[in-house]
Scaffold this active site. Structure first.
Site, mmCIF file in Angstrom:
data_model
loop_
_atom_site.group_PDB
_atom_site.id
_atom_site.type_symbol
_atom_site.label_atom_id
_atom_site.label_comp_id
_atom_site.label_asym_id
_atom_site.label_seq_id
_atom_site.Cartn_x
_atom_site.Cartn_y
_atom_site.Cartn_z
ATOM 1 N N ASP A 159 16.576 2.168 8.543
ATOM 2 C CA ASP A 159 17.544 0.614 7.745
ATOM 3 C C ASP A 159 16.596 0.260 6.603
ATOM 4 O O ASP A 159 16.480 -0.660 5.375
ATOM 5 C CB ASP A 159 18.210 0.033 8.536
ATOM 6 C CG ASP A 159 17.242 -1.574 8.965
ATOM 7 O OD1 ASP A 159 15.888 -0.912 9.482
ATOM 8 O OD2 ASP A 159 17.422 -2.369 9.723
ATOM 9 N N ARG A 167 -4.165 4.433 4.576
ATOM 10 C CA ARG A 167 -4.845 5.103 6.361
ATOM 11 C C ARG A 167 -5.386 6.054 6.266
ATOM 12 O O ARG A 167 -5.078 7.098 5.609
ATOM 13 C CB ARG A 167 -3.447 5.451 6.694
ATOM 14 C CG ARG A 167 -2.756 3.229 6.624
ATOM 15 C CD ARG A 167 -1.221 4.121 6.200
ATOM 16 N NE ARG A 167 -0.675 2.961 5.156
ATOM 17 C CZ ARG A 167 0.326 2.192 6.010
ATOM 18 N NH1 ARG A 167 -0.137 2.089 7.260
ATOM 19 N NH2 ARG A 167 0.428 0.961 6.025
ATOM 20 N N ASP A 193 -1.639 6.851 10.994
ATOM 21 C CA ASP A 193 -0.680 6.190 10.148
ATOM 22 C C ASP A 193 -1.483 4.530 10.155
ATOM 23 O O ASP A 193 -1.292 3.711 9.639
ATOM 24 C CB ASP A 193 -0.372 6.728 9.666
ATOM 25 C CG ASP A 193 0.897 6.862 11.495
ATOM 26 O OD1 ASP A 193 0.216 6.749 12.312
ATOM 27 O OD2 ASP A 193 1.628 5.633 11.158
HETATM 28 P P1 AMP Z 1 4.890 1.423 12.403
HETATM 29 O O1 AMP Z 1 5.224 1.819 13.984
HETATM 30 O O2 AMP Z 1 5.058 0.179 12.286
HETATM 31 O O3 AMP Z 1 3.768 1.985 12.052
HETATM 32 O O4 AMP Z 1 6.283 2.587 11.762
HETATM 33 C C1 AMP Z 1 6.022 3.896 12.069
HETATM 34 C C2 AMP Z 1 6.758 4.672 10.788
HETATM 35 O O5 AMP Z 1 8.027 3.733 10.789
HETATM 36 C C3 AMP Z 1 6.931 4.285 9.170
HETATM 37 O O6 AMP Z 1 6.647 5.304 8.011
HETATM 38 C C4 AMP Z 1 7.678 3.100 9.290
HETATM 39 O O7 AMP Z 1 7.534 2.761 7.804
HETATM 40 C C5 AMP Z 1 8.671 3.805 9.300
HETATM 41 N N1 AMP Z 1 9.500 2.435 9.434
HETATM 42 C C6 AMP Z 1 9.698 1.629 10.629
HETATM 43 N N2 AMP Z 1 9.910 1.069 10.736
HETATM 44 C C7 AMP Z 1 11.573 1.639 10.299
HETATM 45 C C8 AMP Z 1 12.360 1.107 9.858
HETATM 46 N N3 AMP Z 1 12.845 0.071 10.286
HETATM 47 N N4 AMP Z 1 13.326 1.617 8.552
HETATM 48 C C9 AMP Z 1 12.507 3.065 8.002
HETATM 49 N N5 AMP Z 1 11.544 3.075 8.397
HETATM 50 C C10 AMP Z 1 10.716 2.463 9.723
HETATM 51 MG MG MG Z 2 2.316 2.044 10.669
#
Ligand code: AMP
Ligand code: MG
Length: 502
Positions: free
Chosen positions: A132, A190, A259
């Site tokens: 979202d 990253r 990442d």
């Molecule tokens: P993270 O676990 O925070 O490193 O996120 C991993 C990936 O998932 C990244 O590409 C984030 O931008 C994406 N992501 C995490 N939460 C959301 C969300 N609520 N909506 C869209 N993308 C998300």
């Molecule tokens: Mg991340």
């Protein structure tokens, strides 16, 4: 006469200069933030605003809050969602990218340093992959406190400029109030940004990105004959330092995917992180880390693994001939272990208050850690209190002894430590002072973070967040009256699992 104040133009936001947005179109997607219902300011980091050369009063005004919520365009901003890929738990994911974040742009801070300003939770982007694009207020509060605590501990990290409540709800396990974090970083690039191009068959873009990163973040290398190899080496150095520093304060990042690994050595992506209470080298808090890949003591090995992935991306820049490139990369990569060890040994000696570098110092530190593990001693309190003990007089040992299930195990070690202190050239007072500067009294313990998050989610009560932040930005001070924030959780307060920041 009218004062200058009367002529102030309406606030249009920071003065942006957006070098990342000027990179080729494949590096990002241009997209505006999605407006939110009723934005309100939870907390503004005035000290950081000043350092960035921003007008804190104006940022806190309704116009400023609308800009930070994405409801009003900021003049000069060129919002982009950055493209990246990454290895998540060792699995290759060819397309990630900012799925819930937007780089508003860059500002030049008061020290002439270029800093990113990013909105996290600002709505969907082409990289949202069905998500979202929003964030619950809980992770916003957690990241705000944690990144400011990390900064105050003296450890490189992204920072929090502001936390905003959106006035909307996000659907998680149950509906939760939404939030936006305004994040500041030296860089949001990253290892996964390099992987995105390298593994998706875009070697020219890898070169463009590498040259951009060198020019912006490692300008001292720009004129080197082998700038790309030097860049790889510099990232290794900064990452080795960073992980040793995390371990100094008992921090477990929790999700060290490529990442989530910065190429400038900043702590980035505060998701299922945790600060240890009882010392145990295999501690894991992340609910999704079932096999302990990112456990406390695995972090150096994982950093090394991630750096190997970066090296692979850069191979064509090291040498046109494949074999020669690989040889060069491995030569540099293998320095990680020795560099990490150098940083970590410095950390261990400083935690014990050992000024010099003598045979047996590291064994002495490891012996203490082993006893702390067996006797379930609290990490932060043990080292903090150790710093208060006298070099010869044992009458004040009680406060450290009581942290060990079996204090006689600590007594045995103390005898050896005191013997070693006899070889110190500093005065005992200086040694104690130095230990206070390296062993914090206050860290963001999981149960404290949880209390602040629960109050925010359940009652939109941000007092616990404010209080905690104000304590944690002075982690090395004793802070009479706030002692209970230094204490480990009672059994019923323990938080053994932390969750991803979505
Ligand atoms: P993270 O676990 O925070 O490193 O996120 C991993 C990936 O998932 C990244 O590409 C984030 O931008 C994406 N992501 C995490 N939460 C959301 C969300 N609520 N909506 C869209 N993308 C998300
Ligand atoms: Mg991340």
């Amino acid at each position: 006469m009218k004062s200058a104040q009367d002529h102030k133009p309406p606030f249009t936001g920071p003065a942006f200069d957006n070098s990342y947005a000027r990179l080729p179109g494949s590096f990002h997607a241009r997209i505006e933030p999605t407006p939110v219902d009723r934005p309100s300011l939870i907390r503004l980091n005035r000290e950081l605003a000043e350092a960035l050369g921003l007008d804190a009063e104006a940022l806190a005004s309704p116009e400023g809050v609308e800009i930070m919520a994405g409801n009003r365009p900021a003049a000069g901003a060129e919002p982009v969602a950055m493209a990246y890929a990454g290895h998540q738990f060792a699995n290759w994911v060819p397309q990630l990218g900012d799925g819930r974040a937007l780089l508003l742009g860059e500002v030049i801070d008061r020290n002439g340093r270029r800093r990113d300003i990013q909105l996290k939770g600002s709505g969907p982007t082409p990289f949202s992959r069905g998500g979202d694009g929003r964030s619950s207020i809980g992770p916003v509060v957690r990241e705000y406190i944690a990144s400011e605590a990390m900064h105050a501990l003296g450890i490189p990290t992204t920072r929090a400029l502001a936390a905003i409540a959106t006035g909307e709800h996000v659907e998680r396990n149950q509906p939760e109030p939404g939030g936006i974090l305004v994040r500041v970083a030296d860089s949001h690039i990253r290892i996964g940004t390099f992987e995105y191009f390298a593994r998706n068959g875009r070697p020219d873009s890898v070169r463009t990105l590498a040259d951009y990163v060198i020019e912006r973040h490692y300008p001292e290398l720009a004129d080197s004959e082998h700038a790309h190899l030097d860049f790889f080496s510099a990232v290794i150095e900064r990452t080795a330092y960073l992980v040793a520093e995390w371990m100094r304060v008992g921090f477990i990042h929790g999700v060290m995917n490529t990442d989530n690994t910065s190429v400038v050595g900043e702590t980035i992506d505060f998701g299922p992180f945790g600060w240890m209470d009882e010392f145990h080298p295999a501690t894991v808090y992340s609910s999704i880390d079932r096999h302990g890949r990112y456990a406390f003591n695995q972090q150096p090995g994982i950093a090394h693994w991630n750096l190997a992935r970066l090296g692979e991306c850069l191979l064509p820049l090291f040498d046109a001939k494949g074999e020669a490139a690989l040889e060069k990369a491995n030569e540099v990569l293998k320095t990680f272990e020795e560099r990490f060890e150098r940083h970590f040994h410095r950390v261990l000696r400083s935690k014990l208050g050992l000024g010099g570098d003598r045979d047996g110092d590291i064994e002495l530190a490891e012996d203490l850690l082993a006893r702390m593990t067996d006797q379930r001693a609290d990490m932060t309190l043990t080292f903090r209190r150790l710093g208060g003990l006298d070099a010869s007089d044992g009458s004040g040992d009680g406060p450290v002894r009581e942290l060990f299930d079996d204090p006689t195990s600590f007594d045995t070690w103390l005898v050896k430590w005191r013997e070693r202190l006899g070889a110190e050239t500093r005065s005992d007072g200086e040694r104690r002072q130095a230990m206070r500067r390296t062993n914090p009294a206050f860290v963001l313990r999981n149960h404290l973070a949880q209390q602040a998050v629960d109050a925010a989610i359940d009652h939109l009560d941000f007092e616990p967040m404010h209080r905690l932040t104000e304590i944690l930005v002075r982690p090395y001070d004793d802070q009479p009256g706030n002692e209970h924030y230094a204490h480990p959780p009672h059994p019923e307060q323990r938080v053994l699992k932390t969750f991803c920041g979505t």
